[in-house]
Design an enzyme around this catalytic site. Structure first.
Site, short mmCIF file in Angstrom:
data_model
loop_
_atom_site.label_atom_id
_atom_site.label_comp_id
_atom_site.label_asym_id
_atom_site.label_seq_id
_atom_site.Cartn_x
_atom_site.Cartn_y
_atom_site.Cartn_z
N GLU A 140 0.85 -1.21 0.36
CA GLU A 140 -0.54 -0.01 -0.34
C GLU A 140 1.09 1.37 0.38
O GLU A 140 0.53 2.22 -0.84
CB GLU A 140 -0.87 0.43 1.47
CG GLU A 140 -2.35 -0.69 1.23
CD GLU A 140 -1.94 -2.19 1.47
OE1 GLU A 140 -2.67 -3.18 1.35
OE2 GLU A 140 -1.00 -2.70 1.46
N HIS B 279 -10.52 -6.94 8.65
CA HIS B 279 -10.98 -6.10 7.50
C HIS B 279 -12.47 -6.12 7.86
O HIS B 279 -13.14 -5.91 7.07
CB HIS B 279 -10.92 -7.45 6.42
CG HIS B 279 -9.73 -7.99 6.27
ND1 HIS B 279 -8.69 -8.43 7.09
CD2 HIS B 279 -8.79 -8.02 5.61
CE1 HIS B 279 -8.37 -9.07 6.26
NE2 HIS B 279 -7.89 -8.16 5.72
#
Length: 444
Positions: A176, A245
């Site tokens: 990321e 998540h």
């Protein structure tokens, strides 16, 4: 596929492709049992791939006929893992969309609902916005984990690479920080990147580039250089994805000067706001709640929705509920219950963007109802709901009779389905808290 009657058939469910490198996956748990009704978009099975653990949502509606692959077993990509019986009441197996013509991604076709409008799912609206902006501006490109070959782990971006080519829609490794750095570099050299960070929980890995580079560059260059980049990310709980998540990272981002945060609740806003975000000259984080992807709604043609403008989703006179994303639908459901069962008429304000906030619309509603509850899917401590209440108190105190927050506890999000449901501010909890608050304030 086997057929029982002319109006009934059994559809084989294959192991879905959930990442471009996936060859097989392990069934962790079935969320439905044989004989259970299965709705389209409802979680069917929890699967562990080479990259993540995720819930596969059913693409059809029917009754789970048979589980072929048991929990703990591994199956190859495309292997039959279950069978669902569909009949006339549930509808037939969805017909795959026709091949996309040149210059158009494979957006599922929909019937017209009005002049210039069609009915689309939320995910389809996002796809349509991306397709149109890629076609309209050669500076726009899309990249991220599994957005190209696999079409996104939530099936949001299928067909875009085939339509626009591998130089403008491509997959990346899992990094990321590197992806955000690449987006920043591209933005300051004339491109308009759209980066997908698969789960908003991992936006923390993008923070250095986002906070110390992208949102500061316009200031550091004396207003001479903009940074037009968009980060799309999936957020929210309710899908049984567990504590890592399912988070809502808005509170991490609201204090970053120079950043815009977009949080649509409807397919029309998903399309219109994403188009606005891609055309914006500033860094924008575009949040997509995973429980909204199958939501259907009317979507206009090329309409662009301005960033920073809220909407009144439901008119009311007794109380204002201010919220965003899935909270809009939860508040509307709660408002209907309050009106039908208790005669309390709640107004629902959909913020649509969380930075900048449309304070004028909120204050206008509070001036009418004199009560406000801010509903946030996120921890009570440090959330955007607290900032919203502070703004209302600072600028509209004379109109206030009552104000409070409805949010999640200050705990990680549970994986257990009943615990996760209890953790979230759903319609029942919102209605119950409003009823208790209103009664306590009006009792002699």
């Amino acid at each position: 596929m086997s057929t029982s009657t002319s109006a009934e058939r059994v559809v084989e469910i294959g192991m879905p492709r959930l990442s471009d490198s996936m060859e097989e996956a392990t069934i962790l748990s079935w969320l439905k049992r044989p004989g259970d009704d299965v709705a389209r978009g409802e979680g069917l099975v929890e699967v562990e791939t080479d990259k993540a653990t995720m819930v596969y949502e059913s693409e059809i509606e029917g009754v789970l006929e048979e589980i072929v692959v048991d929990e703990g077993a591994t199956a190859a990509l495309g292997a039959v893992i279950a069978r669902i019986r569909v009949d006339g009441a549930h509808g037939a197996t969805p017909t795959p969309p026709p091949a996309a013509p040149a210059g158009a991604a494979q957006t599922p076709s929909s019937g017209a609902k009005g002049k210039g409008t069609v009915e689309l799912e939320f995910r389809e609206a996002v796809l349509q916005a991306l397709d149109e902006e890629l076609a309209a501006d050669e500076r726009v490109f899309l990249f991220g984990e599994d957005v190209a070959v696999a079409g996104g782990v939530f099936a949001v971006t299928p067909g875009l690479q085939e339509t626009h080519g591998p130089d403008r829609v491509f997959d990346t490794p899992i990094s990321e920080l590197a992806m955000t750095g690449a987006a920043y570099g591209a933005a300051i050299t004339g491109k308009r990147p759209v980066l997908e960070i698969m789960f908003g929980d991992f936006l923390a890995l993008s923070m250095d580039t986002l906070i110390n580079q992208a949102t500061k560059y316009w200031f550091l260059t004396g207003g001479r250089q903009s940074v037009p980049l968009v980060i799309r990310s999936v957020v929210g709980a309710g899908g049984r994805f567990g504590a890592i998540h399912s988070q809502m990272p808005v509170s991490w981002l609201t204090g970053i000067t120079g950043l815009k945060i977009v949080a649509p609740a409807t397919p029309a806003d998903a399309k219109g706001l994403l188009k606005a975000a891609i055309r914006d000259e500033n860094p924008v984080v575009f949040l997509e709640h995973k429980r909204l992807y199958t939501l259907k709604g009317e979507v206009g043609g090329d309409e662009v929705v301005p960033i920073g403008r809220a909407r009144v989703a439901r008119e009311g006179r007794d109380l204002t509920l201010v919220t965003a994303m899935k909270g809009v639908h939860d508040c509307q459901a709660a408002a209907e219950t309050l009106a039908a069962d208790h005669g309390i008429d709640a107004e629902v304000v959909d913020l649509r963007t969380l930075r900048p906030i449309d304070l004028e619309t909120v204050l206008g509603s509070v001036a009418k109802t004199n009560r406000v509850a801010i509903v946030e899917e996120g921890p009570l401590t440090g959330g955007w709901a607290g900032e919203m209440l502070a703004l209302v108190a600072e600028h509209g105190l004379s109109d206030l009779d009552d104000a409070w927050r409805i949010a999640t506890p200050n705990t990680p999000i549970p994986y257990s389905p009943p615990l996760e449901d209890a953790h979230l501010p759903g319609p029942k909890r919102i209605a119950a808290e409003v009823l208790q608050r209103v009664r306590s304030k009006t009792s002699p």
